[in-house]
Design a protein around this motif. Structure first.
Motif, PDB file in Angstrom:
ATOM      1  N   GLU A  17      15.552  25.280 -25.326  1.00 33.84           N
ATOM      2  CA  GLU A  17      16.229  26.393 -24.694  1.00 33.84           C
ATOM      3  C   GLU A  17      17.635  26.535 -25.176  1.00 33.84           C
ATOM      4  O   GLU A  17      18.829  25.147 -25.364  1.00 33.84           O
ATOM      5  CB  GLU A  17      15.840  25.787 -23.198  1.00 33.84           C
ATOM      6  N   LEU A  18      18.213  27.008 -25.567  1.00 36.58           N
ATOM      7  CA  LEU A  18      19.840  27.703 -26.415  1.00 36.58           C
ATOM      8  C   LEU A  18      20.309  27.737 -24.988  1.00 36.58           C
ATOM      9  O   LEU A  18      21.655  28.143 -25.323  1.00 36.58           O
ATOM     10  CB  LEU A  18      19.530  28.701 -26.991  1.00 36.58           C
ATOM     11  N   ASN A  19      19.944  26.980 -23.376  1.00 35.51           N
ATOM     12  CA  ASN A  19      21.547  27.555 -22.769  1.00 35.51           C
ATOM     13  C   ASN A  19      21.363  26.372 -21.923  1.00 35.51           C
ATOM     14  O   ASN A  19      21.456  26.393 -20.422  1.00 35.51           O
ATOM     15  CB  ASN A  19      21.175  29.266 -21.734  1.00 35.51           C
ATOM     16  N   ILE A  20      20.631  25.530 -22.157  1.00 38.21           N
ATOM     17  CA  ILE A  20      21.201  24.349 -21.367  1.00 38.21           C
ATOM     18  C   ILE A  20      21.578  23.458 -22.242  1.00 38.21           C
ATOM     19  O   ILE A  20      21.605  23.231 -23.988  1.00 38.21           O
ATOM     20  CB  ILE A  20      19.414  23.948 -21.298  1.00 38.21           C
ATOM     21  N   ASP A  21      22.289  22.002 -21.416  1.00 34.53           N
ATOM     22  CA  ASP A  21      23.119  21.338 -21.807  1.00 34.53           C
ATOM     23  C   ASP A  21      21.982  19.894 -22.071  1.00 34.53           C
ATOM     24  O   ASP A  21      20.727  19.828 -21.354  1.00 34.53           O
ATOM     25  CB  ASP A  21      24.115  20.500 -20.971  1.00 34.53           C
ATOM     26  N   TYR A  22      21.901  18.834 -23.779  1.00 38.33           N
ATOM     27  CA  TYR A  22      21.604  18.123 -23.972  1.00 38.33           C
ATOM     28  C   TYR A  22      22.305  16.935 -23.793  1.00 38.33           C
ATOM     29  O   TYR A  22      23.434  17.196 -24.186  1.00 38.33           O
ATOM     30  CB  TYR A  22      20.520  18.196 -24.858  1.00 38.33           C
ATOM     31  N   ARG A  45      27.453  15.312 -24.969  1.00 41.12           N
ATOM     32  CA  ARG A  45      26.722  16.931 -24.745  1.00 41.12           C
ATOM     33  C   ARG A  45      26.663  17.181 -25.539  1.00 41.12           C
ATOM     34  O   ARG A  45      28.148  17.831 -25.962  1.00 41.12           O
ATOM     35  CB  ARG A  45      27.343  17.000 -23.338  1.00 41.12           C
ATOM     36  N   LEU A  46      25.593  18.085 -25.719  1.00 37.29           N
ATOM     37  CA  LEU A  46      25.533  19.240 -26.504  1.00 37.29           C
ATOM     38  C   LEU A  46      25.115  20.402 -25.920  1.00 37.29           C
ATOM     39  O   LEU A  46      24.651  20.494 -24.440  1.00 37.29           O
ATOM     40  CB  LEU A  46      23.757  19.041 -27.105  1.00 37.29           C
TER      41      LEU A  46
END
Length: 135
Positions: free
Chosen positions: A10-15, A24-25
């Motif tokens: 997902e492009l709106n979540i931190d990983y 953190r990404l």
């Protein structure tokens, strides 16, 4: 143990950062990319949103990971990790064919065959390095 199924990124979540530096990404606005808060690397989303790929000028091969929902798994590229064994195998095949042929021919042809073998042994590693770095 079975490999876990890859989840869509997902492009709106931190990983968490796949480089194992406890960073953190976080999504980079208006792009399909993530930036790490600790190692300052940039990762782009590839293959329909299931793989992230590290953008780095210092690493000759592209490093990629899949998200399993809990952790990142490295995506292996196949032959990209095994250039040295492949190069050694090709050199051994060339030598095993070239040496008997060169030793059976008359002395005049012997020099020409040795020159061809030497040329192939010089060009082959250069070709492999070019193939490795052209990505």
């Amino acid at each position: 143990m079975q490999p876990q199924k890859a989840h869509k990124i997902e492009l709106n979540i931190d990983y968490p950062c796949p480089c194992r530096r406890r960073g953190r990404l976080t999504p980079i606005t208006l792009t399909e990319a993530f930036g790490c808060s600790r190692c300052q690397q940039i990762f782009v989303v590839e293959e329909g949103g299931y793989v992230i790929e590290q953008l780095s000028a210092s690493y000759p091969y592209k490093r990629s990971w899949r998200w399993t929902g809990h952790q990142w798994n490295v995506v292996h590229s196949g032959l990209g990790d095994s250039y040295l064994p492949l190069a050694l195998g090709i050199v051994l095949v060339l030598l095993s064919i070239g040496l008997p042929v060169a030793l059976r021919n008359p002395a005049g042809m012997n020099i020409i065959l040795w020159a061809i073998v030497a040329l192939l042994l010089a060009v082959l590693p250069a070709l492999m390095v070019w193939l490795a770095y052209r990505r």
